[in-house]
Design a protein around this motif. Structure first.
Motif, PDB file in Angstrom:
ATOM      1  N   THR A   1       0.834  -1.205   0.000  1.00  0.00           N
ATOM      2  CA  THR A   1       0.000   0.000   0.000  1.00  0.00           C
ATOM      3  C   THR A   1       0.867   1.253   0.000  1.00  0.00           C
ATOM      4  O   THR A   1       0.660   2.168  -0.814  1.00  0.00           O
ATOM      5  CB  THR A   1      -0.911   0.010   1.244  1.00  0.00           C
ATOM      6  OG1 THR A   1      -1.689  -1.195   1.238  1.00  0.00           O
ATOM      7  CG2 THR A   1      -1.832   1.213   1.258  1.00  0.00           C
TER       8      THR A   1
ATOM      9  N   ASN B   1      -5.813 -10.743  -5.911  1.00  0.00           N
ATOM     10  CA  ASN B   1      -6.049 -11.336  -4.589  1.00  0.00           C
ATOM     11  C   ASN B   1      -7.466 -11.867  -4.443  1.00  0.00           C
ATOM     12  O   ASN B   1      -7.718 -12.717  -3.613  1.00  0.00           O
ATOM     13  CB  ASN B   1      -5.786 -10.305  -3.484  1.00  0.00           C
ATOM     14  CG  ASN B   1      -6.838  -9.228  -3.460  1.00  0.00           C
ATOM     15  OD1 ASN B   1      -7.074  -8.577  -4.461  1.00  0.00           O
ATOM     16  ND2 ASN B   1      -7.489  -9.051  -2.321  1.00  0.00           N
TER      17      ASN B   1
ATOM     18  N   ASP C   1       1.534  -4.423  -8.937  1.00  0.00           N
ATOM     19  CA  ASP C   1       1.234  -4.735  -7.549  1.00  0.00           C
ATOM     20  C   ASP C   1       1.503  -6.235  -7.401  1.00  0.00           C
ATOM     21  O   ASP C   1       0.702  -7.060  -7.831  1.00  0.00           O
ATOM     22  CB  ASP C   1      -0.234  -4.375  -7.277  1.00  0.00           C
ATOM     23  CG  ASP C   1      -0.741  -4.938  -5.953  1.00  0.00           C
ATOM     24  OD1 ASP C   1      -0.002  -5.694  -5.302  1.00  0.00           O
ATOM     25  OD2 ASP C   1      -1.891  -4.623  -5.598  1.00  0.00           O
TER      26      ASP C   1
ATOM     27  N   GLN D   1       0.453 -10.447  -4.261  1.00  0.00           N
ATOM     28  CA  GLN D   1       0.036 -11.858  -4.291  1.00  0.00           C
ATOM     29  C   GLN D   1       0.931 -12.702  -5.190  1.00  0.00           C
ATOM     30  O   GLN D   1       0.699 -13.908  -5.337  1.00  0.00           O
ATOM     31  CB  GLN D   1      -1.417 -11.973  -4.779  1.00  0.00           C
ATOM     32  CG  GLN D   1      -2.429 -11.310  -3.874  1.00  0.00           C
ATOM     33  CD  GLN D   1      -2.545 -11.993  -2.522  1.00  0.00           C
ATOM     34  OE1 GLN D   1      -2.207 -13.164  -2.347  1.00  0.00           O
ATOM     35  NE2 GLN D   1      -3.025 -11.257  -1.536  1.00  0.00           N
TER      36      GLN D   1
ATOM     37  N   SER E   1       4.658  -6.900  -0.249  1.00  0.00           N
ATOM     38  CA  SER E   1       4.643  -6.838   1.223  1.00  0.00           C
ATOM     39  C   SER E   1       5.347  -8.058   1.805  1.00  0.00           C
ATOM     40  O   SER E   1       5.196  -9.166   1.293  1.00  0.00           O
ATOM     41  CB  SER E   1       3.200  -6.865   1.744  1.00  0.00           C
ATOM     42  OG  SER E   1       2.450  -5.804   1.199  1.00  0.00           O
TER      43      SER E   1
ATOM     44  N   HIS F   1       4.618  -9.527   4.712  1.00  0.00           N
ATOM     45  CA  HIS F   1       3.777 -10.430   5.508  1.00  0.00           C
ATOM     46  C   HIS F   1       2.977 -11.421   4.685  1.00  0.00           C
ATOM     47  O   HIS F   1       2.304 -12.288   5.240  1.00  0.00           O
ATOM     48  CB  HIS F   1       2.820  -9.623   6.404  1.00  0.00           C
ATOM     49  CG  HIS F   1       1.777  -8.858   5.638  1.00  0.00           C
ATOM     50  ND1 HIS F   1       0.502  -9.317   5.478  1.00  0.00           N
ATOM     51  CD2 HIS F   1       1.847  -7.684   4.976  1.00  0.00           C
ATOM     52  CE1 HIS F   1      -0.189  -8.437   4.760  1.00  0.00           C
ATOM     53  NE2 HIS F   1       0.618  -7.436   4.445  1.00  0.00           N
ATOM     54  N   LYS F   2       3.008 -11.297   3.372  1.00  0.00           N
ATOM     55  CA  LYS F   2       2.315 -12.295   2.543  1.00  0.00           C
ATOM     56  C   LYS F   2       3.309 -13.319   1.996  1.00  0.00           C
ATOM     57  O   LYS F   2       2.937 -14.225   1.263  1.00  0.00           O
ATOM     58  CB  LYS F   2       1.599 -11.606   1.380  1.00  0.00           C
ATOM     59  CG  LYS F   2       0.460 -10.688   1.847  1.00  0.00           C
ATOM     60  CD  LYS F   2      -0.222 -10.060   0.668  1.00  0.00           C
ATOM     61  CE  LYS F   2      -1.065  -8.879   1.050  1.00  0.00           C
ATOM     62  NZ  LYS F   2      -2.316  -9.236   1.731  1.00  0.00           N
TER      63      LYS F   2
HETATM   64  N1  PMP Z   1      -2.492  -5.582  -3.357  1.00  0.00           N
HETATM   65  C1  PMP Z   1      -2.923  -6.846  -3.275  1.00  0.00           C
HETATM   66  C2  PMP Z   1      -3.165  -7.607  -4.539  1.00  0.00           C
HETATM   67  C3  PMP Z   1      -3.154  -7.416  -2.045  1.00  0.00           C
HETATM   68  O1  PMP Z   1      -3.581  -8.675  -1.949  1.00  0.00           O
HETATM   69  C4  PMP Z   1      -2.919  -6.650  -0.866  1.00  0.00           C
HETATM   70  C5  PMP Z   1      -3.188  -7.209   0.510  1.00  0.00           C
HETATM   71  N2  PMP Z   1      -4.415  -7.852   0.642  1.00  0.00           N
HETATM   72  C6  PMP Z   1      -2.444  -5.354  -1.008  1.00  0.00           C
HETATM   73  C7  PMP Z   1      -2.236  -4.851  -2.259  1.00  0.00           C
HETATM   74  C8  PMP Z   1      -2.154  -4.484   0.183  1.00  0.00           C
HETATM   75  O2  PMP Z   1      -1.057  -4.998   0.873  1.00  0.00           O
HETATM   76  P1  PMP Z   1      -0.643  -4.384   2.287  1.00  0.00           P
HETATM   77  O3  PMP Z   1      -1.884  -4.383   3.115  1.00  0.00           O
HETATM   78  O4  PMP Z   1       0.393  -5.330   2.801  1.00  0.00           O
HETATM   79  O5  PMP Z   1      -0.104  -3.025   2.019  1.00  0.00           O
END
Ligand code: PMP
Length: 415
Positions: free
Chosen positions: A104, A184, A209, A212, A232, A234-235
């Protein structure tokens, strides 16, 4: 599609990795946890937890400004993590790797620092219909501030990008293209190479982005030839509060800082301030050093297993889950793209996704229900919400069997 796609040996090998993730031994409502919410946040292996702890116990101090030993250790650890990310993405230089709080923040950085100063009335930002809100709202904010227009490329009933329509929407007014690498909400893998080729033919930069994508696919930003790539920690089995923006060096050089403060400056005076070099220009304030170290450890861990082998194993899990879930009466899979990664979104006739989520939780099964921060996708498919099971390499066919049994039981009881 065959149900016996996962060879027992691969299943056994990957099941062994479960022991690396202490939380997978939790019991929920007295039942063994089945964790199928990896698309929201995956779990951390001991290797990551240990790296974070070692950093805190032996290396921690503030970075970059100290001459004392701990500050130098912390700086080395933090900059070492940046180099680890560079290698992971195959970026040219660590100057192209900016640490952020997550995807984000990375997208907001590009929206505010790249797009906002360049865009004016009539300019266009091209995204797709399947974006996460993190790749919609920052662009809406820029559009509002500049008079630019947000243009949205359509998807089809499978949840695939309509590439001819996307091509037609790329115009001489398009100033940036921003799309997911993997959706996602639907699991669709987008045709990223084609998107880059089409946009670059018009000299339009491309942001992906990759939130995922990075846990499931090998990403090489030089091979992709994209201009920005966001993800990110954490994923991908790393900590929360840490993420990455990759940016092509020449473009990052041309962008002004977006947040001001310590670390992003060279000199400050009331007659004028000079900015630090890349990547520090975009990292105002004390960064998340422990998070960066944990992310580097997650990358090491993934590398030891091998992303190509993870992708193959997860693909088989996905096929197995798709086939077994499809056989449940009243279950509709939302998102049937030919290229998909690691998740199944579905609805169940007569059972609201939120109720299904609660019922499954009672069985120790964690799935996500709702709009998945992708309300336009829900609108497109005419559903308020879906249930989503998203897989990691530590999931097993036995866990998918438990999911299927619990969903079928919910359907029998309430559907
Ligand atoms: N883009 C996608 C495709 C996501 O799946 C997510 C998290 N669900 C985000 C952006 C946002 O990621 P974060 O909350 O770690 O910033």
């Amino acid at each position: 599609m065959s149900a016996a796609v996962v060879s027992p040996s691969a299943d056994q090998e990957f099941a062994r990795y479960r022991a690396d993730f202490p939380i997978l031994a939790e019991r929920i409502h007295g039942k063994p946890l089945v964790y199928l919410d990896n698309g929201a946040s995956s779990q951390r292996p001991t290797a990551v937890l240990d790296a974070e702890r070692r950093y805190a116990e032996h290396l921690h101090a503030n970075v970059h400004r100290g001459v004392h030993t701990l500050s130098q250790r912390a700086t080395d650890a933090y900059e070492g993590a940046r180099e680890r990310v560079r290698v992971f993405l195959n970026a040219r230089t660590a100057r192209e790797i900016i640490f952020t709080r997550g995807t984000t923040e990375a997208i907001n950085l590009v929206a505010q620092s790249y797009a906002r100063p360049r865009l004016g009335p009539g300019d266009e930002i091209l995204i797709t219909w399947l974006e996460h809100h993190a790749n919609i709202v920052p662009w809406q904010m820029v559009a509002e501030a500049t008079g630019a227009r947000l243009v949205v490329a359509p998807i089809d009933r499978r949840g695939e990008l309509d590439l001819p329509a996307f091509t037609a929407l790329l115009s001489e007014r398009t100033r940036i293209v921003a799309t997911a690498h993997v959706s996602n909400a639907l699991g669709t893998v987008l045709p990223v190479r084609e998107i880059v080729a089409l946009a670059h033919a018009r000299n339009v930069p491309v942001l992906f982005d990759g939130a995922q994508a990075v846990p499931h696919l090998k990403v090489d930003v030089r091979a992709l030839d994209c201009d920005f790539y966001a993800f990110s920690g954490h994923k991908m089995y790393g900590p929360t509060g840490i993420g990455v923006l990759y940016g092509r060096e020449a473009i990052l050089e041309s962008m002004p800082p977006w947040q001001g403060g310590g670390d992003m400056i060279l000199t400050v005076s009331f007659s004028g301030t000079t900015y630090n070099a890349l990547p520090h220009k975009f990292e105002a304030g004390t960064p998340n050093m422990g998070g960066a170290v944990g992310l580097a450890a997650a990358i090491d861990y993934l590398d030891r297993i091998g992303l190509a082998r993870i992708a193959a194993f997860e693909h088989d899990l996905l096929e197995y889950a798709t086939e077994r879930l499809s056989a449940i009466d009243g279950l509709t899979i939302i998102g049937t793209a030919r290229a998909k990664a690691s998740l199944v979104s579905f609805t169940l006739a007569g059972v609201h996704p939120h109720d299904l989520g609660t019922i499954l939780d009672q069985e120790g099964i964690a799935i996500r229900t709702g709009h998945h921060c992708a309300m336009p996708v829900m609108e497109f498919f005419g559903v308020p919400a879906t249930a989503r099971a998203s897989f990691a390499f530590y999931n097993t066919r036995a866990e998918i069997d438990r999911l299927v049994e619990a969903v079928a039981a919910a359907r029998a009881l309430f559907g």
